[in-house]
Design a protein around this motif. Structure first.
Motif, PDB file in Angstrom:
ATOM      1  N   ASP A   1      41.661  44.405  43.518  1.00  0.00           N
ATOM      2  CA  ASP A   1      41.422  44.172  42.097  1.00  0.00           C
ATOM      3  C   ASP A   1      39.945  43.959  41.790  1.00  0.00           C
ATOM      4  O   ASP A   1      39.510  44.135  40.643  1.00  0.00           O
ATOM      5  CB  ASP A   1      42.219  42.957  41.616  1.00  0.00           C
ATOM      6  CG  ASP A   1      43.717  43.228  41.574  1.00  0.00           C
ATOM      7  OD1 ASP A   1      44.120  44.406  41.677  1.00  0.00           O
ATOM      8  OD2 ASP A   1      44.484  42.253  41.464  1.00  0.00           O
TER       9      ASP A   1
ATOM     10  N   LYS B   1      33.805  42.381  40.973  1.00  0.00           N
ATOM     11  CA  LYS B   1      34.627  43.305  40.189  1.00  0.00           C
ATOM     12  C   LYS B   1      33.748  44.174  39.291  1.00  0.00           C
ATOM     13  O   LYS B   1      33.982  45.380  39.146  1.00  0.00           O
ATOM     14  CB  LYS B   1      35.635  42.519  39.351  1.00  0.00           C
ATOM     15  CG  LYS B   1      36.585  43.392  38.543  1.00  0.00           C
ATOM     16  CD  LYS B   1      37.566  42.536  37.760  1.00  0.00           C
ATOM     17  CE  LYS B   1      38.534  43.394  36.953  1.00  0.00           C
ATOM     18  NZ  LYS B   1      39.489  42.570  36.170  1.00  0.00           N
TER      19      LYS B   1
ATOM     20  N   PHE C   1      39.579  36.446  26.342  1.00  0.00           N
ATOM     21  CA  PHE C   1      39.860  36.178  27.753  1.00  0.00           C
ATOM     22  C   PHE C   1      41.347  35.865  27.899  1.00  0.00           C
ATOM     23  O   PHE C   1      41.895  35.048  27.153  1.00  0.00           O
ATOM     24  CB  PHE C   1      39.037  34.991  28.254  1.00  0.00           C
ATOM     25  CG  PHE C   1      37.544  35.202  28.170  1.00  0.00           C
ATOM     26  CD1 PHE C   1      36.845  35.679  29.253  1.00  0.00           C
ATOM     27  CD2 PHE C   1      36.851  34.925  26.996  1.00  0.00           C
ATOM     28  CE1 PHE C   1      35.466  35.877  29.180  1.00  0.00           C
ATOM     29  CE2 PHE C   1      35.480  35.123  26.909  1.00  0.00           C
ATOM     30  CZ  PHE C   1      34.784  35.600  28.010  1.00  0.00           C
ATOM     31  N   ARG C   2      41.969  36.491  28.866  1.00  0.00           N
ATOM     32  CA  ARG C   2      43.384  36.242  29.152  1.00  0.00           C
ATOM     33  C   ARG C   2      43.496  35.177  30.233  1.00  0.00           C
ATOM     34  O   ARG C   2      42.911  35.329  31.306  1.00  0.00           O
ATOM     35  CB  ARG C   2      44.071  37.529  29.609  1.00  0.00           C
ATOM     36  CG  ARG C   2      43.917  38.703  28.632  1.00  0.00           C
ATOM     37  CD  ARG C   2      44.728  38.482  27.374  1.00  0.00           C
ATOM     38  NE  ARG C   2      44.450  39.518  26.354  1.00  0.00           N
ATOM     39  CZ  ARG C   2      45.059  39.576  25.196  1.00  0.00           C
ATOM     40  NH1 ARG C   2      45.987  38.683  24.885  1.00  0.00           N
ATOM     41  NH2 ARG C   2      44.746  40.524  24.319  1.00  0.00           N
TER      42      ARG C   2
ATOM     43  N   GLN D   1      43.645  40.831  45.761  1.00  0.00           N
ATOM     44  CA  GLN D   1      42.422  40.308  45.148  1.00  0.00           C
ATOM     45  C   GLN D   1      41.223  41.167  45.520  1.00  0.00           C
ATOM     46  O   GLN D   1      40.329  41.398  44.697  1.00  0.00           O
ATOM     47  CB  GLN D   1      42.206  38.858  45.582  1.00  0.00           C
ATOM     48  CG  GLN D   1      43.170  37.878  44.935  1.00  0.00           C
ATOM     49  CD  GLN D   1      43.096  36.495  45.548  1.00  0.00           C
ATOM     50  OE1 GLN D   1      42.895  36.327  46.758  1.00  0.00           O
ATOM     51  NE2 GLN D   1      43.255  35.462  44.723  1.00  0.00           N
TER      52      GLN D   1
ATOM     53  N   GLU E   1      44.238  30.632  35.719  1.00  0.00           N
ATOM     54  CA  GLU E   1      43.281  31.662  36.145  1.00  0.00           C
ATOM     55  C   GLU E   1      42.920  32.526  34.955  1.00  0.00           C
ATOM     56  O   GLU E   1      43.783  32.897  34.150  1.00  0.00           O
ATOM     57  CB  GLU E   1      43.889  32.520  37.255  1.00  0.00           C
ATOM     58  CG  GLU E   1      42.948  33.563  37.810  1.00  0.00           C
ATOM     59  CD  GLU E   1      43.573  34.369  38.929  1.00  0.00           C
ATOM     60  OE1 GLU E   1      43.817  35.571  38.722  1.00  0.00           O
ATOM     61  OE2 GLU E   1      43.825  33.793  40.012  1.00  0.00           O
ATOM     62  N   VAL E   2      41.640  32.874  34.857  1.00  0.00           N
ATOM     63  CA  VAL E   2      41.158  33.707  33.759  1.00  0.00           C
ATOM     64  C   VAL E   2      40.883  35.114  34.276  1.00  0.00           C
ATOM     65  O   VAL E   2      40.589  35.303  35.463  1.00  0.00           O
ATOM     66  CB  VAL E   2      39.892  33.083  33.125  1.00  0.00           C
ATOM     67  CG1 VAL E   2      38.713  33.129  34.103  1.00  0.00           C
ATOM     68  CG2 VAL E   2      39.527  33.766  31.813  1.00  0.00           C
ATOM     69  N   ASP E   3      40.958  36.097  33.381  1.00  0.00           N
ATOM     70  CA  ASP E   3      40.841  37.490  33.816  1.00  0.00           C
ATOM     71  C   ASP E   3      39.405  37.970  33.960  1.00  0.00           C
ATOM     72  O   ASP E   3      39.161  38.985  34.602  1.00  0.00           O
ATOM     73  CB  ASP E   3      41.611  38.415  32.870  1.00  0.00           C
ATOM     74  CG  ASP E   3      41.000  38.473  31.465  1.00  0.00           C
ATOM     75  OD1 ASP E   3      40.249  37.552  31.089  1.00  0.00           O
ATOM     76  OD2 ASP E   3      41.284  39.452  30.732  1.00  0.00           O
ATOM     77  N   ASP E   4      38.439  37.257  33.361  1.00  0.00           N
ATOM     78  CA  ASP E   4      37.067  37.743  33.437  1.00  0.00           C
ATOM     79  C   ASP E   4      36.101  36.577  33.301  1.00  0.00           C
ATOM     80  O   ASP E   4      36.464  35.497  32.809  1.00  0.00           O
ATOM     81  CB  ASP E   4      36.792  38.777  32.343  1.00  0.00           C
ATOM     82  CG  ASP E   4      35.642  39.720  32.696  1.00  0.00           C
ATOM     83  OD1 ASP E   4      35.073  39.581  33.801  1.00  0.00           O
ATOM     84  OD2 ASP E   4      35.314  40.584  31.867  1.00  0.00           O
TER      85      ASP E   4
ATOM     86  N   TYR F   1      34.341  37.731  40.155  1.00  0.00           N
ATOM     87  CA  TYR F   1      34.221  38.491  38.907  1.00  0.00           C
ATOM     88  C   TYR F   1      32.959  39.359  38.939  1.00  0.00           C
ATOM     89  O   TYR F   1      32.951  40.485  38.417  1.00  0.00           O
ATOM     90  CB  TYR F   1      34.197  37.535  37.722  1.00  0.00           C
ATOM     91  CG  TYR F   1      35.460  36.710  37.620  1.00  0.00           C
ATOM     92  CD1 TYR F   1      36.566  37.182  36.922  1.00  0.00           C
ATOM     93  CD2 TYR F   1      35.559  35.465  38.244  1.00  0.00           C
ATOM     94  CE1 TYR F   1      37.737  36.436  36.839  1.00  0.00           C
ATOM     95  CE2 TYR F   1      36.722  34.715  38.172  1.00  0.00           C
ATOM     96  CZ  TYR F   1      37.811  35.204  37.474  1.00  0.00           C
ATOM     97  OH  TYR F   1      38.965  34.462  37.411  1.00  0.00           O
TER      98      TYR F   1
ATOM     99  N   LYS G   1      46.116  32.846  32.508  1.00  0.00           N
ATOM    100  CA  LYS G   1      47.480  32.611  32.985  1.00  0.00           C
ATOM    101  C   LYS G   1      47.623  31.164  33.451  1.00  0.00           C
ATOM    102  O   LYS G   1      46.658  30.540  33.884  1.00  0.00           O
ATOM    103  CB  LYS G   1      47.812  33.551  34.148  1.00  0.00           C
ATOM    104  CG  LYS G   1      47.879  35.018  33.768  1.00  0.00           C
ATOM    105  CD  LYS G   1      48.235  35.861  34.981  1.00  0.00           C
ATOM    106  CE  LYS G   1      48.315  37.347  34.614  1.00  0.00           C
ATOM    107  NZ  LYS G   1      48.652  38.185  35.791  1.00  0.00           N
TER     108      LYS G   1
ATOM    109  N   LYS H   1      39.560  32.121  42.642  1.00  0.00           N
ATOM    110  CA  LYS H   1      38.418  33.018  42.495  1.00  0.00           C
ATOM    111  C   LYS H   1      37.203  32.251  41.991  1.00  0.00           C
ATOM    112  O   LYS H   1      37.258  31.586  40.961  1.00  0.00           O
ATOM    113  CB  LYS H   1      38.765  34.141  41.508  1.00  0.00           C
ATOM    114  CG  LYS H   1      39.932  35.011  41.956  1.00  0.00           C
ATOM    115  CD  LYS H   1      40.400  35.913  40.827  1.00  0.00           C
ATOM    116  CE  LYS H   1      41.579  36.773  41.252  1.00  0.00           C
ATOM    117  NZ  LYS H   1      42.135  37.555  40.128  1.00  0.00           N
TER     118      LYS H   1
END
Length: 822
Positions: free
Chosen positions: A352, A633, A791-792, A349, A775-778, A630, A794, A625
């Protein structure tokens, strides 16, 4: 060498307890490694200390004395020596084997070895490990030291008098859960002739050669043993050194021409070599062995004086590195629960989020080998504090000897790891001495300076000459200069958050900022799992109990002033405080990175949490997160574009932390919130060389707004972009947020596409409100009218998403700020 791990069959019983303690069974099963709290939870004798306010009612655990007992069989194996090796005992322990005293220990951060050849018997044996209450142990040390113990300490408990994880006694982000127990493995080692003692590997680069130089201590079973041999194998090479009978120290070295070099991630690869050291008898039989994975690299700390003051730059493989990182605290109050998988997830994490450094903070532990192994593999540099934090420390006995022995062992154990790049003497103690009123209380009594300025630098220079040492964080390099000076050394910025708004970050241009932070609550799912309140509120008992900072909730609201109205309900409080945390830290990082090379590091407080709590962390106590992650990142991206004031003008600053030059077109445009283009400036190509910044002036006609409340700048440099708003949110006339949503099932979750019908600022998807595992990617995405972002997500199905109430799932800054205008 044969090893038998004693990891099954233990029991736990209580020896002494406060009168308020509840009754317990005579004994319960115990896990080793483990601790008392975990055993009591496993036996269902206490509820989860992290739930509601349970911590308070379980204070008796840390004030009790405990016994671990193990009955085990021994086959009477023929060996010249048999040792009991205890890798971690928390903290004041007394060990007996078959009724004979083996010894007593007083340091959680050390390992201990006992010769048990005379006590161990063939057949059934009994090992007893008794743990004194840490409070009782602290009181004994206090009485022995007398007035030398009456010195300042920022937090309750005796953590400055005993060698135990300081944050066990509570911190402004941590609960008071004072642990006891066998927290690392216990092993019986049987051996003959000779064994390997401590091994100090200096693994570095010298010109084009990789050097593996090992200082080896050898312990002999008896004085009549024949000679032995050390054999070192690495990188396809093999070196042998004969060791005369009775010789206790040996040096063995291997050089590799043009080795693959270890780099921080983003600057190169992380190749690791298998290092194998064998101790062989005169007949060639293996007596003992030691293996590690090592990386060849060089590191130094550049503190060269310059026209500003003096540099503070880590130089790896002769390349100055901007440290993009966060502070690391113990990932759980109950250390044995932190598995390799959890370390790997947390370090991934960090990586990333584009971090290249973690600072292991001095109020915790020297982390397990697993932590550094994972950092080696990930290319995440480690700044390692010695274990002193926010307190004065006595320099008298018995404390001094314990600290020296602890430091020697920690340095030796951690030397193999390529990721470890700097040793630091303490956290905030030199600052405290100068600025927190400690001198008025201390008089002329010792307070720890002897450790940071004398003992530790000498021990590091003796044992680990391959790495730099720095006396403290913050520290200016001299006791004659204020410890938190911008112009020298490393700085902590804590007036921001504690006293003033985050606009104040721009008042500072530190050489290296090793702590700065802003609070926010954990994610909704983590809060929900940590309390059973039906109607949580910021000041409801369970929510407030999971806020440990003095006046913390008040500071959360204070930090909103001028930016956002005070939230009128719990959901808005959760969102706006998390959003404000993300904004604050991005504001600080972008500013400091824009001033490279004057500033060469930003280490945010903090990456992780040890339990569910409102804190400065980017990743909450359940590993979820927060929006801050974010933001990190984005702000730690190797290619950063940021718009910053430079005197009376605005400039776009291109920051290139990548290994190749950055040569792309640049565009800056001024829009209003309806999407209308008001002005545009384009440069066919901007060049920003590797590891450099480029200042790009923004023309006045773009930098000056016609209506500051309804306009913004958007700059693009290749794939990087930056936004500038002319007012704070409270003054901005955002449109009401309007957007379309489309969800599509994917192999591991869903893709959610949001298409803006109006300008949207800081779009966030809090999918943990639908499923705690989602969980979202952004997050924190700005969209102009007509723009889309996919938005991806999971861990969630399309059906669950489509059926959910999205009013609390999809949030924007528009929704919060618009209330200021009604």
């Amino acid at each position: 060498m044969k090893r038998q791990t004693l990891d099954t069959g233990w029991t736990l019983s209580r020896l002494r307890a406060p009168s308020s303690a509840p009754a317990l069974p005579n004994s319960v099963p115990a896990a080793v490694p483990g601790n008392v709290h975990l055993d009591l939870m496993a036996a269902q004798l206490i509820t989860d200390p992290y739930l509601d306010v349970n911590e308070i009612s379980q204070d008796w655990i840390g004030r009790s004395a405990w016994r671990y007992r193990l009955a085990f069989d021994w086959d009477g194996e023929d060996a010249e020596r048999i040792d009991l090796s205890c890798l971690g005992l928390d903290t004041a322990a007394r060990l007996e084997l078959n009724g004979s005293l083996l010894g007593e220990t007083r340091n959680m951060h050390r390992s201990y070895r006992f010769d048990i050849g005379n006590q161990l018997k063939s057949g059934r044996n009994e090992l007893i490990v008794d743990f004194q209450s840490a409070y009782e142990h602290g009181e004994e040390v206090r009485k022995r030291l007398g007035s030398a113990a009456d010195i300042p300490q920022n937090y309750p408990g005796p953590s400055n008098l005993i060698r135990k994880m300081a944050c066990n006694f509570g911190w402004d982000w941590g609960p008071t859960v004072v642990t006891a127990g066998i927290w690392k493995p216990v092993v019986i080692e049987s051996w003959s002739k000779a064994r390997l003692g401590s091994i100090r590997p200096e693994i570095t680069l010298q010109g084009s050669q990789g050097v593996a130089r090992l200082h080896v201590e050898i312990e002999w079973a008896d004085k009549g043993t024949d000679s032995a041999a050390l054999v070192l194998s690495i990188g396809g090479k093999r070196v042998e050194v004969r060791v005369a009978q009775g010789e206790t120290h040996a040096l063995i070295e291997c050089r590799i021409d043009n080795p693959q070099v270890w780099w921080p991630h983003g600057m190169g690869g992380q190749p690791l070599y298998d290092l194998d050291l064998q101790l062989l008898g005169s007949d060639g039989a293996a007596l003992d062995g030691w293996k590690r994975r090592v990386g060849f690299r060089s590191v130094r700390l550049d503190t060269t004086p310059d026209e500003i003051g003096s540099a503070f730059t880590l130089v790896v493989n002769d390349v100055p590195v901007f440290a993009r990182g966060a502070n690391w605290i113990p990932d759980d109050c109950f250390l044995p629960r932190v598995t390799r998988e959890r370390y790997r997830e947390r370090i991934a994490q960090a990586r990333d989020a584009n971090m290249n450094m973690l600072r292991v903070w001095g109020g915790g532990i020297y982390e397990t080998d697993t932590f550094y192994e994972e950092c080696d593999a990930a290319g995440v540099m480690v700044w390692q504090d010695f274990l002193f934090a926010c307190a004065t420390y006595p320099e008298e006995e018995p404390v001094h000897s314990e600290i020296e022995a602890e430091a020697r062992e920690a340095i030796t154990r951690l030397m193999p790891y390529a990721s470890l790049v700097i040793w630091n003497g303490n956290n905030e103690n030199i600052w405290g001495y100068f600025d927190w009123g400690w001198q008025d209380v201390l008089g002329n009594r010792p307070w720890g300076a002897g450790y940071y300025l004398d003992l530790l630098p000498k021990v590091v220079a003796e044992i680990d000459p391959t790495r730099p040492y720095w006396p403290g964080s913050p520290y200016s390099g001299s006791m004659e200069i204020a410890p938190n000076a911008d112009e020298h050394g490393c700085k902590h910025i804590w007036d921001v958050w504690n006293e003033v708004g985050y606009e104040t970050y721009r008042n500072y241009i530190p050489r290296f900022c090793s702590e700065f932070g802003w609070q926010a609550p954990p994610t909704f799912a983590t809060l929900a799992q940590s309390m059973r309140e039906k109607d949580p509120a910021p000041a409801s008992p369970a929510v407030l109990h999971h806020q440990k900072a003095t006046g913390g909730n008040d500071k959360l609201l204070q930090g909103l002033e001028g930016w956002f109205p005070h939230p009128e309900n719990f959901d808005n409080w959760l969102f706006v405080t998390q959003l404000n945390q993300a904004r604050a830290i991005s504001y600080g990082i972008d500013h400091m990175r824009s001033h490279r090379p004057t500033c060469m590091g930003t280490i945010v407080w903090q990456l992780n949490d040890c339990w569910p709590v409102t804190s400065w962390a980017a990743i909450d106590g359940a590993g979820r997160k927060k929006p801050l992650w974010y933001a990190l990142k984005h702000s730690y991206a190797p290619h950063l574009l940021t718009i910053q004031p430079r005197g009376d003008r605005l400039a776009a600053i291109a920051v290139n932390d990548a290994t190749l030059f950055w040569r792309v077109p640049f565009t800056v445009e001024r829009f209003d919130f309806t999407g209308r283009l008001l002005a545009r400036h384009h440069v066919w190509r901007i060049l920003c060389d590797r590891f450099e910044n480029t200042d790009i002036e923004i023309p006045t006609e773009l930098a000056t707004a016609g209506d500051p409340r309804r306009e913004y700048l958007r700059a693009r440099l290749g794939d990087a972009e930056a936004w500038w708003f002319f007012e704070k949110d409270m003054q901005l006339q955002y449109p009401q947020p309007r957007f379309d949503i489309e969800s599509v099932q994917t192999t591991d979750g869903i893709a959610v596409t949001i298409t803006a019908q109006s300008f949207l600022r800081d779009v966030c998807l809090f999918v943990d409100r639908i499923s705690p595992n989602a969980e979202v990617d952004d997050m924190l995405v700005n969209l102009a009218p007509g723009e889309s972002r996919t938005f991806r997500v999971k861990g969630i199905s399309k059906e669950a998403f489509d059926d959910a109430d999205l009013s609390a799932v999809i949030r924007t800054a528009n929704q919060v700020a618009e209330r200021a205008h009604h």
